[in-house]
Scaffold this motif. Structure first.
Motif, PDB file in Angstrom:
ATOM      1  N   MET A 299      68.302  -5.145 -16.636  1.00 46.86           N
ATOM      2  CA  MET A 299      66.912  -5.115 -16.615  1.00 46.86           C
ATOM      3  C   MET A 299      66.361  -3.692 -16.998  1.00 46.86           C
ATOM      4  N   LEU A 300      65.580  -3.502 -17.903  1.00 48.57           N
ATOM      5  CA  LEU A 300      64.891  -2.265 -18.336  1.00 48.57           C
ATOM      6  C   LEU A 300      63.370  -2.430 -18.600  1.00 48.57           C
ATOM      7  N   MET A 301      62.656  -1.905 -17.541  1.00 51.22           N
ATOM      8  CA  MET A 301      61.336  -1.872 -17.754  1.00 51.22           C
ATOM      9  C   MET A 301      60.456  -0.544 -17.385  1.00 51.22           C
ATOM     10  N   THR A 302      59.271  -0.271 -17.603  1.00 50.38           N
ATOM     11  CA  THR A 302      58.349   0.648 -17.325  1.00 50.38           C
ATOM     12  C   THR A 302      57.490   0.482 -16.337  1.00 50.38           C
ATOM     13  N   VAL A 303      57.354   1.086 -15.258  1.00 49.29           N
ATOM     14  CA  VAL A 303      56.339   0.940 -14.217  1.00 49.29           C
ATOM     15  C   VAL A 303      55.333   2.184 -14.033  1.00 49.29           C
ATOM     16  N   GLN A 304      53.994   2.090 -13.788  1.00 51.86           N
ATOM     17  CA  GLN A 304      53.366   3.288 -13.491  1.00 51.86           C
ATOM     18  C   GLN A 304      53.321   3.263 -11.961  1.00 51.86           C
ATOM     19  N   GLY A 305      53.236   4.654 -11.382  1.00 48.30           N
ATOM     20  CA  GLY A 305      52.908   4.742 -10.121  1.00 48.30           C
ATOM     21  C   GLY A 305      52.431   6.051  -9.717  1.00 48.30           C
ATOM     22  N   TYR A 306      52.669   6.503  -8.464  1.00 44.99           N
ATOM     23  CA  TYR A 306      51.938   7.829  -7.883  1.00 44.99           C
ATOM     24  C   TYR A 306      52.951   8.266  -6.936  1.00 44.99           C
ATOM     25  N   TYR A 307      52.774   9.600  -6.447  1.00 49.56           N
ATOM     26  CA  TYR A 307      53.427  10.115  -5.499  1.00 49.56           C
ATOM     27  C   TYR A 307      52.547  10.302  -4.242  1.00 49.56           C
ATOM     28  N   ASP A 308      52.424   9.774  -3.105  1.00 50.55           N
ATOM     29  CA  ASP A 308      51.443   9.982  -2.149  1.00 50.55           C
ATOM     30  C   ASP A 308      51.715  10.920  -1.085  1.00 50.55           C
ATOM     31  N   GLY A 309      52.574  11.859  -1.430  1.00 56.70           N
ATOM     32  CA  GLY A 309      52.878  13.010  -0.537  1.00 56.70           C
ATOM     33  C   GLY A 309      54.143  12.650   0.401  1.00 56.70           C
ATOM     34  N   ALA A 310      54.814  11.492   0.522  1.00 59.73           N
ATOM     35  CA  ALA A 310      55.880  11.139   1.124  1.00 59.73           C
ATOM     36  C   ALA A 310      56.707  10.378   0.180  1.00 59.73           C
ATOM     37  N   GLN A 311      56.142   9.339  -0.650  1.00 61.58           N
ATOM     38  CA  GLN A 311      57.107   8.632  -1.313  1.00 61.58           C
ATOM     39  C   GLN A 311      56.220   8.252  -2.809  1.00 61.58           C
ATOM     40  N   ILE A 312      57.308   7.781  -3.329  1.00 63.17           N
ATOM     41  CA  ILE A 312      56.791   7.158  -4.794  1.00 63.17           C
ATOM     42  C   ILE A 312      56.059   5.814  -4.519  1.00 63.17           C
ATOM     43  N   VAL A 313      55.016   5.423  -5.115  1.00 62.22           N
ATOM     44  CA  VAL A 313      54.319   4.262  -5.069  1.00 62.22           C
ATOM     45  C   VAL A 313      54.234   3.539  -6.141  1.00 62.22           C
ATOM     46  N   LEU A 314      54.829   2.394  -6.371  1.00 66.39           N
ATOM     47  CA  LEU A 314      54.637   1.901  -7.781  1.00 66.39           C
ATOM     48  C   LEU A 314      53.430   0.856  -8.043  1.00 66.39           C
ATOM     49  N   GLU A 315      52.787   0.786  -9.201  1.00 66.95           N
ATOM     50  CA  GLU A 315      51.458   0.095  -9.034  1.00 66.95           C
ATOM     51  C   GLU A 315      51.765  -1.428  -9.183  1.00 66.95           C
ATOM     52  N   GLU A 316      52.810  -1.738  -9.258  1.00 70.80           N
ATOM     53  CA  GLU A 316      53.288  -3.218  -9.406  1.00 70.80           C
ATOM     54  C   GLU A 316      54.511  -3.679  -8.728  1.00 70.80           C
ATOM     55  N   SER A 317      54.667  -4.825  -8.300  1.00 68.01           N
ATOM     56  CA  SER A 317      55.982  -5.147  -7.841  1.00 68.01           C
ATOM     57  C   SER A 317      57.257  -5.160  -8.819  1.00 68.01           C
ATOM     58  N   VAL A 318      58.279  -4.917  -8.238  1.00 67.40           N
ATOM     59  CA  VAL A 318      59.437  -4.616  -9.156  1.00 67.40           C
ATOM     60  C   VAL A 318      60.555  -5.212  -8.198  1.00 67.40           C
ATOM     61  N   PRO A 319      61.283  -6.312  -8.984  1.00 66.93           N
ATOM     62  CA  PRO A 319      62.342  -6.954  -8.078  1.00 66.93           C
ATOM     63  C   PRO A 319      63.538  -6.009  -8.216  1.00 66.93           C
ATOM     64  N   LEU A 320      63.907  -5.104  -7.374  1.00 65.23           N
ATOM     65  CA  LEU A 320      64.913  -4.564  -7.302  1.00 65.23           C
ATOM     66  C   LEU A 320      66.123  -4.703  -6.286  1.00 65.23           C
ATOM     67  N   ALA A 321      67.310  -4.635  -6.653  1.00 62.24           N
ATOM     68  CA  ALA A 321      68.409  -5.080  -5.729  1.00 62.24           C
ATOM     69  C   ALA A 321      68.663  -4.011  -5.147  1.00 62.24           C
TER      70      ALA A 321
END
Length: 71
Positions: free
Chosen positions: A1-23
């Motif tokens: 799977m290859l995809m691009t997802v936007q997100g942001y860093y909230d000071g503690a972790q990276i938060v993705l702006e959409e749900s991504v099915p990761l194993a």
């Protein structure tokens, strides 16, 4: 799977702006984007209001617009 997802860093972790099915253990590539400085709001309070409306020095006004890249 290859995809691009936007997100942001909230000071503690990276938060993705959409749900991504990761194993568990799935490899990812994270790219950190260069953040542009946020534009400062123009402060019109320093210009006085005259008899015929707002009166200001045109050169100061244009200089402020250029500094804030507001064209």
């Amino acid at each position: 799977m290859l995809m691009t997802v936007q997100g942001y860093y909230d000071g503690a972790q990276i938060v993705l702006e959409e749900s991504v099915p990761l194993a568990y253990g799935q490899r990812v590539i994270v790219t950190i984007l260069e953040e542009k400085p946020k534009k400062q709001p123009l402060d019109f309070s320093k210009y006085r209001v005259g008899k015929y409306g707002i009166s200001m020095d045109a050169q100061d006004y244009v200089k402020e617009l250029r500094e804030n890249d507001r064209f």
